[in-house]
Design a protein around this motif. Sequence first.
Motif, PDB file in Angstrom:
ATOM      1  N   GLN A 126       0.833  -1.203   0.000  1.00  0.00           N
ATOM      2  CA  GLN A 126       0.000   0.000   0.000  1.00  0.00           C
ATOM      3  C   GLN A 126       0.871   1.258   0.000  1.00  0.00           C
ATOM      4  O   GLN A 126       0.576   2.229  -0.702  1.00  0.00           O
ATOM      5  CB  GLN A 126      -0.943   0.003   1.218  1.00  0.00           C
ATOM      6  CG  GLN A 126      -1.972   1.099   1.189  1.00  0.00           C
ATOM      7  CD  GLN A 126      -2.897   0.994  -0.005  1.00  0.00           C
ATOM      8  OE1 GLN A 126      -3.224  -0.077  -0.480  1.00  0.00           O
ATOM      9  NE2 GLN A 126      -3.318   2.142  -0.512  1.00  0.00           N
ATOM     10  N   ARG A 129       2.300   1.644  -3.475  1.00  0.00           N
ATOM     11  CA  ARG A 129       1.273   2.092  -4.420  1.00  0.00           C
ATOM     12  C   ARG A 129       1.094   3.616  -4.353  1.00  0.00           C
ATOM     13  O   ARG A 129       0.915   4.271  -5.373  1.00  0.00           O
ATOM     14  CB  ARG A 129      -0.066   1.425  -4.124  1.00  0.00           C
ATOM     15  CG  ARG A 129      -0.179   0.009  -4.586  1.00  0.00           C
ATOM     16  CD  ARG A 129      -1.610  -0.515  -4.361  1.00  0.00           C
ATOM     17  NE  ARG A 129      -1.712  -1.927  -4.581  1.00  0.00           N
ATOM     18  CZ  ARG A 129      -1.757  -2.515  -5.775  1.00  0.00           C
ATOM     19  NH1 ARG A 129      -1.693  -1.778  -6.855  1.00  0.00           N
ATOM     20  NH2 ARG A 129      -1.859  -3.817  -5.878  1.00  0.00           N
ATOM     21  N   ASP A 139       0.316   1.593 -11.332  1.00  0.00           N
ATOM     22  CA  ASP A 139       0.360   0.416 -10.463  1.00  0.00           C
ATOM     23  C   ASP A 139      -0.910  -0.382 -10.691  1.00  0.00           C
ATOM     24  O   ASP A 139      -2.013   0.126 -10.618  1.00  0.00           O
ATOM     25  CB  ASP A 139       0.572   0.799  -8.995  1.00  0.00           C
ATOM     26  CG  ASP A 139      -0.646   1.337  -8.317  1.00  0.00           C
ATOM     27  OD1 ASP A 139      -1.115   0.695  -7.370  1.00  0.00           O
ATOM     28  OD2 ASP A 139      -1.126   2.403  -8.738  1.00  0.00           O
ATOM     29  N   GLN A 143      -2.551  -8.204  -6.991  1.00  0.00           N
ATOM     30  CA  GLN A 143      -1.403  -8.216  -6.080  1.00  0.00           C
ATOM     31  C   GLN A 143      -1.314  -9.605  -5.467  1.00  0.00           C
ATOM     32  O   GLN A 143      -2.335 -10.193  -5.126  1.00  0.00           O
ATOM     33  CB  GLN A 143      -1.623  -7.173  -4.985  1.00  0.00           C
ATOM     34  CG  GLN A 143      -0.680  -7.262  -3.826  1.00  0.00           C
ATOM     35  CD  GLN A 143      -1.073  -6.294  -2.719  1.00  0.00           C
ATOM     36  OE1 GLN A 143      -1.728  -5.297  -2.953  1.00  0.00           O
ATOM     37  NE2 GLN A 143      -0.670  -6.599  -1.500  1.00  0.00           N
TER      38      GLN A 143
END
Length: 193
Positions: A126, A129, A139, A143
């Motif tokens: 996170q 990103r 991005d 994931q």
Amino acid sequence: MTRIGIIIGSTRPGRNGEQVAAWLQELATQHAGEAAVFELLDLKEFELPLLDEPVPALVVPGSNPHTRRWAERAASYDAYIFVTPEYNGGAPASLQNAIDYLYREWTHKAVAYVGYGIFGAVMAVQELRGQAGRLQMADIGPQLALTLRDDFVQNTQFKPQDLHTSEVYQLVDELLAWSTALAPLRAAAQAAV
């Protein structure tokens, strides 16, 4: 052919990233076939000191030999997969440092994430990103979150669950689609240099 750099984000002794990256490279190569080549970039091999460039990479490319070596290698890829653990709720300093050394080399490229750790490194990803947008990177959504409990034996021997194979394939498909979509922007930026 699209070139994808699989960046091993940890330089820590005893790290699990090498096992994860090798597995990822094998599956991605198998799935993509002749559409892409996947190469490992081990940050440990670049021996980057803590950022020592006097001017930010956004303003001027770095001048130190280690910076130039890293920049040249990173620039040669059309997209990346960051393989990252999570240390204290964030990405390892080695990965953050390597990212901070560059700017133009990241621009107009797609990036995917494979995290591993107690909770699959979701907090580290996170954090990464959030930075990708500022670097003008796309991005992608898929994931991989590999957990020490479910995907490793005694926290060290990588033994991924079978369900991750289809997740890798989805990640590769998405990464290649975004990389193709961003190709005109990369070409225009390269022509302007």
